[in-house]
Design a protein around this motif. Structure first.
Motif, mmCIF file in Angstrom:
data_model
loop_
_atom_site.group_PDB
_atom_site.id
_atom_site.type_symbol
_atom_site.label_atom_id
_atom_site.label_comp_id
_atom_site.label_asym_id
_atom_site.label_seq_id
_atom_site.Cartn_x
_atom_site.Cartn_y
_atom_site.Cartn_z
ATOM 1 N N ASP A 133 -3.778 -1.125 -14.446
ATOM 2 C CA ASP A 133 -3.470 -2.036 -13.346
ATOM 3 C C ASP A 133 -2.730 -3.268 -13.855
ATOM 4 O O ASP A 133 -1.712 -3.689 -13.289
ATOM 5 C CB ASP A 133 -4.767 -2.423 -12.635
ATOM 6 N N THR A 134 -3.238 -3.850 -14.931
ATOM 7 C CA THR A 134 -2.600 -5.040 -15.507
ATOM 8 C C THR A 134 -1.211 -4.715 -16.032
ATOM 9 O O THR A 134 -0.242 -5.466 -15.803
ATOM 10 C CB THR A 134 -3.475 -5.608 -16.636
ATOM 11 N N HIS A 135 -1.086 -3.591 -16.733
ATOM 12 C CA HIS A 135 0.206 -3.198 -17.295
ATOM 13 C C HIS A 135 1.250 -2.996 -16.201
ATOM 14 O O HIS A 135 2.424 -3.330 -16.379
ATOM 15 C CB HIS A 135 0.042 -1.915 -18.105
ATOM 16 N N LEU A 136 0.817 -2.466 -15.055
ATOM 17 C CA LEU A 136 1.747 -2.206 -13.950
ATOM 18 C C LEU A 136 2.034 -3.448 -13.115
ATOM 19 O O LEU A 136 2.868 -3.400 -12.203
ATOM 20 C CB LEU A 136 1.175 -1.105 -13.050
ATOM 21 N N GLY A 137 1.335 -4.551 -13.388
ATOM 22 C CA GLY A 137 1.563 -5.775 -12.618
ATOM 23 C C GLY A 137 0.794 -5.820 -11.316
ATOM 24 O O GLY A 137 1.224 -6.467 -10.367
ATOM 25 N N HIS A 138 -0.347 -5.136 -11.269
ATOM 26 C CA HIS A 138 -1.229 -5.134 -10.097
ATOM 27 C C HIS A 138 -0.494 -4.674 -8.825
ATOM 28 O O HIS A 138 -0.374 -5.415 -7.848
ATOM 29 C CB HIS A 138 -1.846 -6.521 -9.880
ATOM 30 N N PRO A 139 -0.002 -3.446 -8.817
ATOM 31 C CA PRO A 139 0.709 -2.938 -7.627
ATOM 32 C C PRO A 139 -0.230 -2.843 -6.430
ATOM 33 O O PRO A 139 -1.441 -2.639 -6.574
ATOM 34 C CB PRO A 139 1.179 -1.545 -8.072
ATOM 35 N N THR A 140 0.345 -2.996 -5.249
ATOM 36 C CA THR A 140 -0.450 -2.935 -4.018
ATOM 37 C C THR A 140 -0.248 -1.630 -3.254
ATOM 38 O O THR A 140 -0.949 -1.382 -2.281
ATOM 39 C CB THR A 140 -0.102 -4.112 -3.095
ATOM 40 N N ALA A 141 0.690 -0.793 -3.691
ATOM 41 C CA ALA A 141 0.927 0.500 -3.037
ATOM 42 C C ALA A 141 1.358 1.515 -4.080
ATOM 43 O O ALA A 141 1.976 1.165 -5.098
ATOM 44 C CB ALA A 141 1.990 0.378 -1.954
ATOM 45 N N ASP A 142 1.033 2.777 -3.823
ATOM 46 C CA ASP A 142 1.395 3.840 -4.755
ATOM 47 C C ASP A 142 2.799 4.361 -4.435
ATOM 48 O O ASP A 142 3.466 3.843 -3.525
ATOM 49 C CB ASP A 142 0.331 4.939 -4.735
ATOM 50 N N PRO A 143 3.307 5.365 -5.158
ATOM 51 C CA PRO A 143 4.680 5.831 -4.916
ATOM 52 C C PRO A 143 4.937 6.359 -3.514
ATOM 53 O O PRO A 143 6.089 6.430 -3.072
ATOM 54 C CB PRO A 143 4.858 6.942 -5.965
ATOM 55 N N HIS A 144 3.868 6.748 -2.795
ATOM 56 C CA HIS A 144 4.033 7.259 -1.433
ATOM 57 C C HIS A 144 3.884 6.162 -0.387
ATOM 58 O O HIS A 144 4.010 6.422 0.814
ATOM 59 C CB HIS A 144 2.995 8.354 -1.158
ATOM 60 N N GLY A 145 3.595 4.938 -0.823
ATOM 61 C CA GLY A 145 3.397 3.832 0.107
ATOM 62 C C GLY A 145 1.962 3.635 0.536
ATOM 63 O O GLY A 145 1.672 2.732 1.318
ATOM 64 N N ASP A 146 1.037 4.473 0.056
ATOM 65 C CA ASP A 146 -0.374 4.288 0.393
ATOM 66 C C ASP A 146 -0.905 3.050 -0.329
ATOM 67 O O ASP A 146 -0.601 2.823 -1.516
ATOM 68 C CB ASP A 146 -1.188 5.513 -0.008
ATOM 69 N N LEU A 147 -1.717 2.272 0.370
ATOM 70 C CA LEU A 147 -2.218 1.023 -0.180
ATOM 71 C C LEU A 147 -3.222 1.276 -1.300
ATOM 72 O O LEU A 147 -4.077 2.159 -1.200
ATOM 73 C CB LEU A 147 -2.873 0.191 0.922
ATOM 74 N N ILE A 148 -3.115 0.499 -2.361
ATOM 75 C CA ILE A 148 -4.058 0.562 -3.470
ATOM 76 C C ILE A 148 -5.127 -0.502 -3.232
ATOM 77 O O ILE A 148 -4.822 -1.693 -3.245
ATOM 78 C CB ILE A 148 -3.362 0.307 -4.818
ATOM 79 N N PRO A 149 -6.366 -0.096 -2.975
ATOM 80 C CA PRO A 149 -7.408 -1.100 -2.750
ATOM 81 C C PRO A 149 -7.571 -2.012 -3.969
ATOM 82 O O PRO A 149 -7.400 -1.578 -5.116
ATOM 83 C CB PRO A 149 -8.669 -0.255 -2.520
#
Length: 214
Positions: A118-134
């Motif tokens: 999560d930290t390495h990715l910069g805390h994304p809020t959505a996955d590649p399909h646009g689904d929200l990452i809780p």
């Protein structure tokens, strides 16, 4: 309470995902269909999850997550979607390839590794399909959306999410440049106008797999 098994996590994740983009709760029959298992197996697991205080259920009625169940569900959804994002961004997977890999890895990686990803990715809020990452606390910030198949002719909106149920649909949409962030103009339920101005036909399954800003 002991941690849920991988099978229980799959049930909780599926119940949660069913109501992310629409309000109708899932039935045991629909849950069996989504998981590809016998209704009798669902009945037994539903009893266990209810006994553990993770779901609310009355015989033959729909299934809803309790607060404890929702917290467990969002934890596994968070793992799944962060893994999908990591596979696409860092390991060269395409968005139609990541679901099955994430299904395996979500039950195997540690919380420490997950938070490092999560930290390495910069805390994304959505996955590649646009689904929200809780978030780690299970919270999300939903955005009002409409399924393209149900959008009125003339509606313009940004693609928020594309269902990942059918890899063939994902590949076809990617080839057309229809991905989260794309701006589409709805001509009718079977046709959209792309940002470049061209018209693109959509099969019913594809139109039903795309969510636009409302």
């Amino acid at each position: 309470m002991k941690p849920p098994t991988a099978a229980a996590e799959d049930y909780l994740k599926t119940i949660y995902a069913h109501t992310e983009w629409q309000a109708e709760p899932i039935t045991p029959k629909a849950l069996a269909t989504r998981l590809g298992i016998a209704p009798s197996s669902v009945t037994e697991m539903v009893k266990k999850l209810a006994a553990d205080g993770l779901i609310s259920h009355v015989p033959y009625g729909p299934l809803t997550l309790t607060p404890a169940g929702r917290l467990q569900a969002t934890a596994v959804v968070r793992r799944h979607r962060l893994i999908e994002t990591w596979l696409v961004r860092e390991l060269g997977y395409t968005w139609d390839e990541v679901h099955d890999e994430a299904e395996v890895l979500e039950h195997a990686i540690s919380d420490r590794l997950l938070e490092a990803i999560d930290t390495h990715l910069g805390h994304p809020t959505a996955d590649p399909h646009g689904d929200l990452i809780p978030a780690a606390d299970g919270s999300t910030t939903p955005v009002p959306a409409v399924v393209l198949a149900e959008a009125a002719p003339g509606h313009s909106g940004t693609v928020l999410r594309v269902s990942d149920r059918d890899p063939a649909i994902l590949r076809a949409l990617a080839d057309a440049g229809i991905v989260p962030g794309s701006l589409l103009h709805v001509v009718d339920a079977a046709t959209v106008r792309l940002p470049a101005g061209g018209l693109h036909p959509l099969a019913p399954d594809a139109a039903g797999a795309i969510w636009l800003t409302s």
